[in-house]
Design an enzyme around this catalytic site. Structure first.
Site, PDB file in Angstrom:
ATOM      1  N   ALA A  85       0.838  -1.152   0.029  1.00 15.65           N
ATOM      2  CA  ALA A  85      -0.003   0.114  -0.027  1.00 15.65           C
ATOM      3  C   ALA A  85       0.793   1.400   0.062  1.00 15.65           C
ATOM      4  CB  ALA A  85      -0.859   0.054   1.382  1.00 15.65           C
ATOM      5  N   TYR A 102       1.461 -14.071 -15.078  1.00 10.80           N
ATOM      6  CA  TYR A 102       0.829 -12.884 -14.439  1.00 10.80           C
ATOM      7  C   TYR A 102      -0.699 -13.405 -14.719  1.00 10.80           C
ATOM      8  CZ  TYR A 102      -0.894  -8.302 -13.043  1.00 10.80           C
ATOM      9  OH  TYR A 102      -1.758  -7.301 -12.458  1.00 10.80           O
TER      10      TYR A 102
END
Ligand code: NAP
Length: 247
Positions: free
Chosen positions: A13, A155
């Site tokens: 974050a 991914y």
């Protein structure tokens, strides 16, 4: 938004989408735990910014690929606040190359960072939240987990796995009133997409019905909804935030 819980852990974050999720959720009254791996100065600056705007925030360092560290991090939060109400599995990496040139290590390292870490976080959150019979988790997957993408076999597999895993966790968590949902962002302007050339971006924009890339705030607003009481009857859902690129 209305929240019955009081705190949230957001992995990865300190920057990008995760940082915006922290700002938006703090602005809505939640105490935000800002997880970072490598840049304490950015995480601290974000914490200071949130506190200066009247919010409540704390930083917590761990690498989501380190199971022991991740579990210790969650325990520290529960020791401090008496609960963990919400978790956002946001930390993620890419390591793009065509499949023919992709080493097995290129594949498994992305699976570990994106999918296995989200599994560890979801499992530990479910343990803690089950005790309170309340909680919600949002997994940040990706549009490429739904539609695939050349150069991103690793991914897309990790993100597709996150979608399926979210639905299974939702089925296990429901009897304990713990909700699990996923968000599949399209192309969002952050450092992750800054590596794309203007030409590539323009090509994407031509194919996006809303004719623009998304912002981190677009994703953060979706997270806020899915964690909030407004989504109290929503679990196992996959919220597309992609400008219409994949419907
Ligand atoms: P970003 O700008 O590259 O930021 C990624 C964040 O994840 C960074 O804070 C990074 O920390 C953290 N991180 C990576 N590996 C970690 C680890 N092992 N432990 C702890 N933290 C770790 O990416 P973003 O664009 O904000 O993406 C956030 C999420 O959205 C990712 O899951 C990504 O796959 C997903 N997503 C993004 C887009 C897009 O277009 N941007 C689209 C779809 C989905 P460090 O600073 O330490 O590296």
């Amino acid at each position: 938004m209305k929240f019955s819980g009081k705190n949230v852990l957001i992995t990865g974050a300190s920057r990008g989408i995760g940082a915006q999720i922290a700002k938006v959720l703090a602005g809505m009254g939640l105490k935000v735990w800002i997880n970072y791996r490598s840049k304490p100065e950015i995480a601290d600056a974000l914490k200071d910014e949130i506190i200066a705007s009247g919010g409540d925030a704390a930083v917590i360092k761990f690498d989501v690929t380190d199971e022991d560290e991740f579990i210790k991090g969650i325990n520290l939060i529960v020791d401090s606040d008496g609960e963990l109400s919400y978790l956002v599995n946001n930390a993620g990496i890419t390591n793009d190359k065509l499949a023919l040139r992709m080493k097995t290590e290129d594949f498994t390292s992305v699976i570990d960072a994106n999918l296995t870490s989200s599994f560890i976080g979801s499992r530990e959150a479910l343990k803690v939240m089950s005790k309170k019979r309340f909680g919600a988790v949002v997994n940040i997957a990706s549009i490429v987990g739904e539609m695939g993408n050349a150069g991103q076999v690793n991914y897309s597999a990790s993100k597709g796995g996150m979608i399926a895993m979210t639905k299974s966790f939702a089925k296990e968590g429901a009897s304990r009133n713990v909700r699990f949902n996923a968000i599949t962002p399209g192309f969002i302007e952050t450092e992750m997409t800054a590596v794309l050339s203007d030409e590539v971006k323009e090509n994407y924009i031509q194919n996006i019905p809303l004719k623009k890339l998304g912002s981190a705030e677009d994703v953060a607003n979706g997270v806020a909804f899915l964690l909030s009481d407004y989504a109290s009857y929503t679990t196992g859902e996959v919220l597309k935030i992609n400008g219409g690129l994949y419907m």
